[in-house]
Design a protein around this motif. Sequence first.
Motif, PDB file in Angstrom:
ATOM      1  N   THR A   1       0.814  -1.220   0.000  1.00  0.00           N
ATOM      2  CA  THR A   1       0.000   0.000   0.000  1.00  0.00           C
ATOM      3  C   THR A   1       0.847   1.270   0.000  1.00  0.00           C
ATOM      4  OG1 THR A   1      -0.146  -0.055   2.422  1.00  0.00           O
ATOM      5  CG2 THR A   1      -1.897  -1.152   1.189  1.00  0.00           C
ATOM      6  N   ILE A   2       2.133   1.133   0.327  1.00  0.00           N
ATOM      7  CA  ILE A   2       3.023   2.307   0.284  1.00  0.00           C
ATOM      8  C   ILE A   2       4.030   2.162  -0.865  1.00  0.00           C
ATOM      9  CG2 ILE A   2       2.777   2.959   2.704  1.00  0.00           C
ATOM     10  CD1 ILE A   2       5.425   1.435   3.238  1.00  0.00           C
ATOM     11  N   SER A   3       3.627   1.401  -1.881  1.00  0.00           N
ATOM     12  CA  SER A   3       4.421   1.236  -3.112  1.00  0.00           C
ATOM     13  C   SER A   3       5.755   0.539  -2.888  1.00  0.00           C
ATOM     14  CB  SER A   3       4.660   2.607  -3.774  1.00  0.00           C
ATOM     15  OG  SER A   3       3.428   3.230  -4.079  1.00  0.00           O
ATOM     16  N   LEU A   4       5.822  -0.305  -1.885  1.00  0.00           N
ATOM     17  CA  LEU A   4       7.015  -1.121  -1.680  1.00  0.00           C
ATOM     18  C   LEU A   4       6.831  -2.410  -2.463  1.00  0.00           C
ATOM     19  CD1 LEU A   4       9.686  -1.111  -0.044  1.00  0.00           C
ATOM     20  CD2 LEU A   4       8.498  -2.472   1.679  1.00  0.00           C
ATOM     21  N   MET A   5       7.791  -2.735  -3.328  1.00  0.00           N
ATOM     22  CA  MET A   5       7.629  -3.870  -4.242  1.00  0.00           C
ATOM     23  C   MET A   5       7.928  -5.197  -3.554  1.00  0.00           C
ATOM     24  SD  MET A   5       8.991  -2.323  -7.866  1.00  0.00           S
ATOM     25  CE  MET A   5       8.340  -3.735  -8.749  1.00  0.00           C
ATOM     26  N   ASP A   6       7.069  -5.503  -2.568  1.00  0.00           N
ATOM     27  CA  ASP A   6       7.199  -6.746  -1.830  1.00  0.00           C
ATOM     28  C   ASP A   6       6.459  -7.863  -2.563  1.00  0.00           C
ATOM     29  OD1 ASP A   6       4.645  -5.790  -1.437  1.00  0.00           O
ATOM     30  OD2 ASP A   6       4.506  -6.526   0.610  1.00  0.00           O
ATOM     31  N   LEU A   7       6.250  -8.986  -1.873  1.00  0.00           N
ATOM     32  CA  LEU A   7       5.576 -10.117  -2.508  1.00  0.00           C
ATOM     33  C   LEU A   7       4.149  -9.782  -2.927  1.00  0.00           C
ATOM     34  CD1 LEU A   7       6.816 -13.015  -0.199  1.00  0.00           C
ATOM     35  CD2 LEU A   7       7.317 -12.746  -2.636  1.00  0.00           C
ATOM     36  N   MET A   8       3.407  -9.126  -2.041  1.00  0.00           N
ATOM     37  CA  MET A   8       2.027  -8.789  -2.357  1.00  0.00           C
ATOM     38  C   MET A   8       1.939  -7.804  -3.530  1.00  0.00           C
ATOM     39  SD  MET A   8      -1.124  -9.396  -1.698  1.00  0.00           S
ATOM     40  CE  MET A   8      -1.155 -10.150  -0.067  1.00  0.00           C
ATOM     41  N   PHE A   9       2.813  -6.803  -3.525  1.00  0.00           N
ATOM     42  CA  PHE A   9       2.826  -5.818  -4.617  1.00  0.00           C
ATOM     43  C   PHE A   9       3.112  -6.512  -5.945  1.00  0.00           C
ATOM     44  CE2 PHE A   9       4.585  -2.746  -7.479  1.00  0.00           C
ATOM     45  CZ  PHE A   9       3.938  -1.544  -7.193  1.00  0.00           C
ATOM     46  N   THR A  10       4.084  -7.418  -5.939  1.00  0.00           N
ATOM     47  CA  THR A  10       4.462  -8.125  -7.162  1.00  0.00           C
ATOM     48  C   THR A  10       3.295  -8.959  -7.688  1.00  0.00           C
ATOM     49  OG1 THR A  10       6.782  -8.216  -6.476  1.00  0.00           O
ATOM     50  CG2 THR A  10       6.067  -9.807  -8.125  1.00  0.00           C
ATOM     51  N   ALA A  11       2.615  -9.671  -6.794  1.00  0.00           N
ATOM     52  CA  ALA A  11       1.476 -10.500  -7.216  1.00  0.00           C
ATOM     53  C   ALA A  11       0.358  -9.637  -7.796  1.00  0.00           C
ATOM     54  CB  ALA A  11       0.966 -11.311  -6.030  1.00  0.00           C
ATOM     55  N   LYS A  12       0.015  -8.566  -7.103  1.00  0.00           N
ATOM     56  CA  LYS A  12      -1.056  -7.686  -7.582  1.00  0.00           C
ATOM     57  C   LYS A  12      -0.689  -7.039  -8.911  1.00  0.00           C
ATOM     58  CE  LYS A  12      -2.683  -4.865  -4.471  1.00  0.00           C
ATOM     59  NZ  LYS A  12      -2.665  -3.918  -3.315  1.00  0.00           N
ATOM     60  N   ASP A  13       0.569  -6.663  -9.052  1.00  0.00           N
ATOM     61  CA  ASP A  13       1.022  -6.016 -10.284  1.00  0.00           C
ATOM     62  C   ASP A  13       0.935  -6.979 -11.472  1.00  0.00           C
ATOM     63  OD1 ASP A  13       2.005  -3.652 -11.483  1.00  0.00           O
ATOM     64  OD2 ASP A  13       4.024  -4.497 -11.560  1.00  0.00           O
ATOM     65  N   LEU A  14       1.394  -8.197 -11.277  1.00  0.00           N
ATOM     66  CA  LEU A  14       1.358  -9.186 -12.353  1.00  0.00           C
ATOM     67  C   LEU A  14      -0.079  -9.589 -12.712  1.00  0.00           C
ATOM     68  CD1 LEU A  14       4.353 -11.444 -11.273  1.00  0.00           C
ATOM     69  CD2 LEU A  14       4.254  -9.939 -13.269  1.00  0.00           C
ATOM     70  N   ILE A  15      -0.928  -9.703 -11.706  1.00  0.00           N
ATOM     71  CA  ILE A  15      -2.334 -10.015 -11.976  1.00  0.00           C
ATOM     72  C   ILE A  15      -2.977  -8.896 -12.791  1.00  0.00           C
ATOM     73  CG2 ILE A  15      -4.615 -10.272 -10.923  1.00  0.00           C
ATOM     74  CD1 ILE A  15      -3.222 -11.724  -8.595  1.00  0.00           C
ATOM     75  N   GLY A  16      -2.666  -7.651 -12.423  1.00  0.00           N
ATOM     76  CA  GLY A  16      -3.226  -6.518 -13.153  1.00  0.00           C
ATOM     77  C   GLY A  16      -2.761  -6.448 -14.594  1.00  0.00           C
ATOM     78  N   MET A  17      -1.507  -6.843 -14.845  1.00  0.00           N
ATOM     79  CA  MET A  17      -0.961  -6.733 -16.195  1.00  0.00           C
ATOM     80  C   MET A  17      -1.334  -7.913 -17.082  1.00  0.00           C
ATOM     81  SD  MET A  17       2.831  -5.008 -15.851  1.00  0.00           S
ATOM     82  CE  MET A  17       3.489  -6.288 -14.800  1.00  0.00           C
ATOM     83  N   TYR A  18      -1.311  -9.132 -16.511  1.00  0.00           N
ATOM     84  CA  TYR A  18      -1.457 -10.319 -17.352  1.00  0.00           C
ATOM     85  C   TYR A  18      -2.671 -11.183 -17.014  1.00  0.00           C
ATOM     86  CZ  TYR A  18       3.362  -8.981 -18.282  1.00  0.00           C
ATOM     87  OH  TYR A  18       4.491  -8.281 -18.601  1.00  0.00           O
ATOM     88  N   ALA A  19      -3.386 -10.850 -15.945  1.00  0.00           N
ATOM     89  CA  ALA A  19      -4.605 -11.577 -15.549  1.00  0.00           C
ATOM     90  C   ALA A  19      -4.352 -13.067 -15.293  1.00  0.00           C
ATOM     91  CB  ALA A  19      -5.685 -11.404 -16.610  1.00  0.00           C
ATOM     92  N   LYS A  20      -3.141 -13.405 -14.869  1.00  0.00           N
ATOM     93  CA  LYS A  20      -2.823 -14.794 -14.526  1.00  0.00           C
ATOM     94  C   LYS A  20      -3.024 -14.978 -13.011  1.00  0.00           C
ATOM     95  CE  LYS A  20      -1.569 -16.210 -18.643  1.00  0.00           C
ATOM     96  NZ  LYS A  20      -2.274 -17.307 -19.349  1.00  0.00           N
ATOM     97  N   THR A  21      -4.284 -14.936 -12.611  1.00  0.00           N
ATOM     98  CA  THR A  21      -4.601 -14.890 -11.193  1.00  0.00           C
ATOM     99  C   THR A  21      -4.164 -16.145 -10.446  1.00  0.00           C
ATOM    100  OG1 THR A  21      -6.521 -13.518 -11.713  1.00  0.00           O
ATOM    101  CG2 THR A  21      -6.452 -14.512  -9.520  1.00  0.00           C
ATOM    102  N   ILE A  22      -4.508 -17.312 -10.976  1.00  0.00           N
ATOM    103  CA  ILE A  22      -4.192 -18.564 -10.286  1.00  0.00           C
ATOM    104  C   ILE A  22      -2.683 -18.723 -10.127  1.00  0.00           C
ATOM    105  CG2 ILE A  22      -4.330 -21.084 -10.412  1.00  0.00           C
ATOM    106  CD1 ILE A  22      -6.983 -20.797 -11.855  1.00  0.00           C
ATOM    107  N   GLU A  23      -1.956 -18.491 -11.203  1.00  0.00           N
ATOM    108  CA  GLU A  23      -0.497 -18.658 -11.165  1.00  0.00           C
ATOM    109  C   GLU A  23       0.137 -17.683 -10.166  1.00  0.00           C
ATOM    110  OE1 GLU A  23      -1.925 -20.212 -15.061  1.00  0.00           O
ATOM    111  OE2 GLU A  23      -2.330 -18.412 -13.853  1.00  0.00           O
ATOM    112  N   CYS A  24      -0.305 -16.427 -10.199  1.00  0.00           N
ATOM    113  CA  CYS A  24       0.294 -15.400  -9.331  1.00  0.00           C
ATOM    114  C   CYS A  24      -0.006 -15.669  -7.859  1.00  0.00           C
ATOM    115  CB  CYS A  24      -0.224 -14.012  -9.725  1.00  0.00           C
ATOM    116  SG  CYS A  24       0.373 -13.435 -11.323  1.00  0.00           S
TER     117      CYS A  24
END
Length: 226
Positions: free
Chosen positions: A170-193
């Motif tokens: 939530t403070i733009s730190l590229m942790d595990l959660m940020f990475t998962a949310k970012d990849l889901i938003g870009m590629y819609a690979k929800t299950i994999e992420c």
Amino acid sequence: MIEEVGIVDLDVMTSYLPLYKEALFLTMRVGWKGVFIAVMIGLLGSAILHFKIPIVKKVVSAYTQLFRNTPLLVQLFFIYFALPKIGIRVSPESCGTWGLGLLGGAYMTETFRSGLENIPRIQFESAESLGMSRGQAFHCVILPQAISSSAPGLVANVVFLLKETSVFSTISLMDLMFTAKDLIGMYAKTIECLTLLVLFYLIMLLPVSILGDLLERRLRHAEFGD
């Protein structure tokens, strides 16, 4: 076109591994720095409460009540968004480290304080009768026993704090959660992420839980035997 449900694309997961690995190292770095700060605050705060140091005791009590009864997310927002209004700017990593450390310090203070209160008064008296100063008695006799007694709570707090790193995104730190949310938003690979997210959190937390259980058993055996 409807995406087929229940199929995990292993090639996609493999391609995401480097990003998750980098996010894991960042999460662990910030998380363990926060845990270290929390332990240091907890040791100091518990000693102040145990010895009932005037004025400072009230400050520590107010601090523990404040941070134990407000969410980490609110605390992070205050540090990251409110403090710059008065000229104090911190990076996302520093915000995460100190936010976690201050939250954890409140919990660690109470954990170590309960450990100190479990030590019989006679331990102090016996150490002082051997010629130890009050400080030496606390450092060499009381504190090691208090930490041993507090081990289960200490391990539980460490696991709790490491899990709380999930709000760092939530403070733009590229942790595990940020990475998962970012990849889901870009590629819609929800299950994999999300599968990778669960696996990497297990990689981070499972060893801590296992080592904590082993430590608790070892300390219990040292104190009570078989």
